[in-house]
Design a protein around this motif. Structure first.
Motif, PDB file in Angstrom:
ATOM      1  N   LYS A  28       1.269  -1.213  -0.249  1.00  0.00           N
ATOM      2  CA  LYS A  28       0.073   0.126   0.446  1.00  0.00           C
ATOM      3  C   LYS A  28       0.681   1.628  -0.486  1.00  0.00           C
ATOM      4  O   LYS A  28       0.884   2.447  -1.028  1.00  0.00           O
ATOM      5  CB  LYS A  28      -0.864   0.266   0.708  1.00  0.00           C
ATOM      6  CG  LYS A  28      -1.539  -0.986   1.099  1.00  0.00           C
ATOM      7  CD  LYS A  28      -2.865  -1.225   2.057  1.00  0.00           C
ATOM      8  CE  LYS A  28      -2.559  -1.239   3.490  1.00  0.00           C
ATOM      9  NZ  LYS A  28      -2.015  -2.896   3.440  1.00  0.00           N
ATOM     10  N   GLU A  29       1.905   1.602   1.100  1.00  0.00           N
ATOM     11  CA  GLU A  29       2.775   2.644   0.697  1.00  0.00           C
ATOM     12  C   GLU A  29       3.326   2.615  -0.629  1.00  0.00           C
ATOM     13  O   GLU A  29       3.350   3.816  -0.958  1.00  0.00           O
ATOM     14  CB  GLU A  29       3.794   2.472   1.690  1.00  0.00           C
ATOM     15  CG  GLU A  29       4.572   3.874   2.018  1.00  0.00           C
ATOM     16  CD  GLU A  29       5.257   3.214   3.268  1.00  0.00           C
ATOM     17  OE1 GLU A  29       4.526   3.083   4.872  1.00  0.00           O
ATOM     18  OE2 GLU A  29       5.885   4.795   3.140  1.00  0.00           O
ATOM     19  N   VAL A  30       4.114   1.470  -1.242  1.00  0.00           N
ATOM     20  CA  VAL A  30       4.641   1.848  -2.423  1.00  0.00           C
ATOM     21  C   VAL A  30       3.986   2.483  -3.256  1.00  0.00           C
ATOM     22  O   VAL A  30       4.255   3.210  -4.253  1.00  0.00           O
ATOM     23  CB  VAL A  30       4.910   0.099  -3.156  1.00  0.00           C
ATOM     24  CG1 VAL A  30       5.871   0.168  -4.525  1.00  0.00           C
ATOM     25  CG2 VAL A  30       5.596  -0.459  -1.440  1.00  0.00           C
ATOM     26  N   PHE A  90      -1.909   9.248   4.809  1.00  0.00           N
ATOM     27  CA  PHE A  90      -2.388   8.647   5.990  1.00  0.00           C
ATOM     28  C   PHE A  90      -2.380   7.313   6.340  1.00  0.00           C
ATOM     29  O   PHE A  90      -3.652   6.832   5.479  1.00  0.00           O
ATOM     30  CB  PHE A  90      -3.964   9.309   6.548  1.00  0.00           C
ATOM     31  CG  PHE A  90      -3.846  10.956   6.356  1.00  0.00           C
ATOM     32  CD1 PHE A  90      -3.627  11.658   7.569  1.00  0.00           C
ATOM     33  CD2 PHE A  90      -4.474  11.358   5.375  1.00  0.00           C
ATOM     34  CE1 PHE A  90      -3.458  13.046   7.340  1.00  0.00           C
ATOM     35  CE2 PHE A  90      -4.237  13.064   5.815  1.00  0.00           C
ATOM     36  CZ  PHE A  90      -4.447  13.684   6.933  1.00  0.00           C
ATOM     37  N   ASP A  91      -2.016   7.078   6.638  1.00  0.00           N
ATOM     38  CA  ASP A  91      -1.197   5.720   6.686  1.00  0.00           C
ATOM     39  C   ASP A  91      -2.450   5.170   7.991  1.00  0.00           C
ATOM     40  O   ASP A  91      -2.335   5.535   8.775  1.00  0.00           O
ATOM     41  CB  ASP A  91      -0.331   5.010   7.121  1.00  0.00           C
ATOM     42  CG  ASP A  91       0.597   3.512   6.477  1.00  0.00           C
ATOM     43  OD1 ASP A  91      -0.034   3.196   6.124  1.00  0.00           O
ATOM     44  OD2 ASP A  91       1.799   3.225   6.333  1.00  0.00           O
ATOM     45  N   GLU A  92      -2.090   3.682   7.955  1.00  0.00           N
ATOM     46  CA  GLU A  92      -3.179   2.933   8.750  1.00  0.00           C
ATOM     47  C   GLU A  92      -4.494   4.012   9.212  1.00  0.00           C
ATOM     48  O   GLU A  92      -5.015   3.649  10.449  1.00  0.00           O
ATOM     49  CB  GLU A  92      -2.780   2.590   9.863  1.00  0.00           C
ATOM     50  CG  GLU A  92      -1.363   1.665   9.784  1.00  0.00           C
ATOM     51  CD  GLU A  92      -2.154   0.270   9.717  1.00  0.00           C
ATOM     52  OE1 GLU A  92      -3.110  -0.119   8.725  1.00  0.00           O
ATOM     53  OE2 GLU A  92      -0.442  -0.474   8.517  1.00  0.00           O
ATOM     54  N   ILE A  93      -5.557   3.720   8.756  1.00  0.00           N
ATOM     55  CA  ILE A  93      -5.894   5.406   8.732  1.00  0.00           C
ATOM     56  C   ILE A  93      -7.515   4.877   9.525  1.00  0.00           C
ATOM     57  O   ILE A  93      -8.195   5.416  10.548  1.00  0.00           O
ATOM     58  CB  ILE A  93      -7.235   6.011   7.501  1.00  0.00           C
ATOM     59  CG1 ILE A  93      -7.456   7.327   7.300  1.00  0.00           C
ATOM     60  CG2 ILE A  93      -7.894   4.734   6.239  1.00  0.00           C
ATOM     61  CD1 ILE A  93      -7.150   8.104   7.849  1.00  0.00           C
ATOM     62  N   VAL A 204       3.794  -9.609  -0.042  1.00  0.00           N
ATOM     63  CA  VAL A 204       4.776  -9.325  -0.461  1.00  0.00           C
ATOM     64  C   VAL A 204       5.987  -8.982   0.858  1.00  0.00           C
ATOM     65  O   VAL A 204       7.411  -9.562   0.542  1.00  0.00           O
ATOM     66  CB  VAL A 204       5.247  -8.063  -1.553  1.00  0.00           C
ATOM     67  CG1 VAL A 204       6.224  -7.109  -2.386  1.00  0.00           C
ATOM     68  CG2 VAL A 204       4.468  -7.697  -2.541  1.00  0.00           C
ATOM     69  N   ARG A 205       5.682  -8.431   1.192  1.00  0.00           N
ATOM     70  CA  ARG A 205       6.561  -7.906   2.857  1.00  0.00           C
ATOM     71  C   ARG A 205       7.676  -9.453   3.233  1.00  0.00           C
ATOM     72  O   ARG A 205       8.352  -9.737   3.736  1.00  0.00           O
ATOM     73  CB  ARG A 205       5.841  -7.093   4.107  1.00  0.00           C
ATOM     74  CG  ARG A 205       7.030  -6.867   5.126  1.00  0.00           C
ATOM     75  CD  ARG A 205       6.676  -6.108   6.146  1.00  0.00           C
ATOM     76  NE  ARG A 205       6.521  -5.208   5.806  1.00  0.00           N
ATOM     77  CZ  ARG A 205       5.338  -4.223   6.120  1.00  0.00           C
ATOM     78  NH1 ARG A 205       4.326  -5.714   6.414  1.00  0.00           N
ATOM     79  NH2 ARG A 205       4.461  -2.780   5.758  1.00  0.00           N
ATOM     80  N   GLU A 206       6.717 -10.696   3.551  1.00  0.00           N
ATOM     81  CA  GLU A 206       7.148 -11.961   4.225  1.00  0.00           C
ATOM     82  C   GLU A 206       8.017 -12.116   2.784  1.00  0.00           C
ATOM     83  O   GLU A 206       8.743 -13.248   3.476  1.00  0.00           O
ATOM     84  CB  GLU A 206       6.170 -12.853   4.527  1.00  0.00           C
ATOM     85  CG  GLU A 206       6.542 -13.876   5.322  1.00  0.00           C
ATOM     86  CD  GLU A 206       5.674 -14.904   5.223  1.00  0.00           C
ATOM     87  OE1 GLU A 206       3.574 -14.393   5.051  1.00  0.00           O
ATOM     88  OE2 GLU A 206       5.580 -16.185   6.212  1.00  0.00           O
TER      89      GLU A 206
HETATM   90 MG   LIG Z   1       2.340   0.286   5.099  1.00  0.00          MG
END
Ligand SMILES: [Mg+2]
Ligand SMILES: Nc1ncnc2c1ncn2[C@@H]1O[C@H](COP(=O)(O)OP(=O)(O)OP(=O)(O)O)[C@@H](O)[C@H]1O
Length: 304
Positions: A28-30, A90-93, A204-206
């Motif tokens: 999401k941040e990407v 706004f991350d984790e809104i 993807v992080r994992e």
């Molecule tokens: Mg994030």
């Protein structure tokens, strides 16, 4: 992901709010940065709503005036001031406390706010991108998220698919991460097959962490299936009969074998607890110290 890419290009050219939904680790941040970078105007400021708690929220967001409270020797700008001319992400809104949701709504409507202890209004012109791994429609229904703020944010929406729904992307991502972290490491077909058959609850992080671990533990060039974490090989063997069953008893150091990502540990804890409670979810949620709805959500995420 091609469709996601097309949407990113289109969204990047407008200034409307964007809401990005997706499980943890789906990027999401990407994607938020990619939307910002299409026109890359001004700064990209991350507002981590999950850490915005307690009495400091307002001064973090809006800044404070000189003398606003003991120790405020100088005025301080807030995150919204910093985002002027650019993007506020706004991350984790979904984690934003209700009373802050109301204040944020007012800011988004009026583009004006007052720094803590200040007499006059300040304004900042920023583009809004918000992300969450919660199902915001459900949060609205259960009155944990303000409906008016939801409609404000949900102008253009982008849903990132979990990795298990786009397994064909896995080889490309693996090679990408090997290029970044590896050292001429090569992935044999059976290792790639194991990576593709695993469900990746941490997405993807994992996968990125798994590749990092694999190259860190191997001087190369080949990365055999024995280099995979035991969770993945166990999963593989459950899916495909016995292919990788031998991998877990391969003499790989037990300390390396016991490394798991937090997502894996969480999933295991949940499944083991459910086994213990013979499937009673209410009791399991209590034992795990989480709410029943959270447990249901996680089970849905794991496809259980
Ligand atoms: Mg994030
Ligand atoms: N398409 C991609 N290509 C390369 N790397 C990616 C891609 N998508 C995600 N990643 C990597 O995966 C990791 C997780 O991505 P990101 O932080 O954007 O996820 P997230 O959806 O914000 O997760 P969370 O909900 O847990 O905050 C990052 O290290 C990121 O670089």
């Amino acid at each position: 992901m091609r469709q996601v890419h097309r949407l990113v290009m289109r969204m990047g050219k407008s200034r409307f709010p964007v809401l990005i939904l997706g499980e943890t680790g789906t990027g999401k941040e990407v994607v938020a940065r990619a939307v910002h970078n299409v026109e890359s105007r001004g700064p990209f400021v991350v507002v981590d709503c999950s850490s915005l708690a307690g009495p400091l929220i307002e001064s973090e967001l809006f800044g404070y005036a000189k003398g606003a409270f003991t120790g405020a020797h100088n005025q301080k700008l807030g995150l919204l001031d910093a985002a002027n001319g650019g993007t506020a992400f706004f991350d984790e809104i979904g984690e934003l406390p209700l009373e802050m949701q109301m204040k944020l709504l007012r800011v988004l409507q009026e583009k004006e706010y007052r720094a803590v202890g200040a007499l006059s209004q300040r304004s900042s012109n920023f583009r809004v991108i918000a992300a969450t791994n919660r199902d915001l429609a459900v949060e609205v229904r259960e009155k944990r998220f303000r409906e008016d703020l939801y409609y404000r944010l949900n102008v253009m929406r982008l849903r990132l698919p979990p990795l298990r729904e786009r397994r064909e992307d896995i080889p490309t991502l693996v090679l990408h991460f090997i290029q970044r972290y590896g050292n001429d490491h090569q992935v044999p077909d059976e290792t790639m097959a194991a990576l593709q058959s695993y469900d990746w609850p941490g997405n993807v992080r994992e996968l990125e962490h798994t590749v990092q671990q694999m190259v860190a533990m191997n001087s190369g060039p080949w990365l055999p299936t024995t280099a995979l974490s035991s969770t993945i090989t166990h999963f593989e063997s459950r899916m495909n009969g016995s292919t990788a069953a031998a991998a877990s008893s391969s003499g790989f150091p037990s300390s390396a074998q016991s490394i798991m990502t937090l997502a894996e540990i969480e999933k295991r804890a949940i499944l083991q607890t459910l086994e213990y409670t013979k499937g009673d979810r209410t009791v399991a949620a209590g034992l795990l110290g989480i709410g029943r709805t959270t447990l249901y959500r996680k089970l849905k995420e794991y496809g259980v």
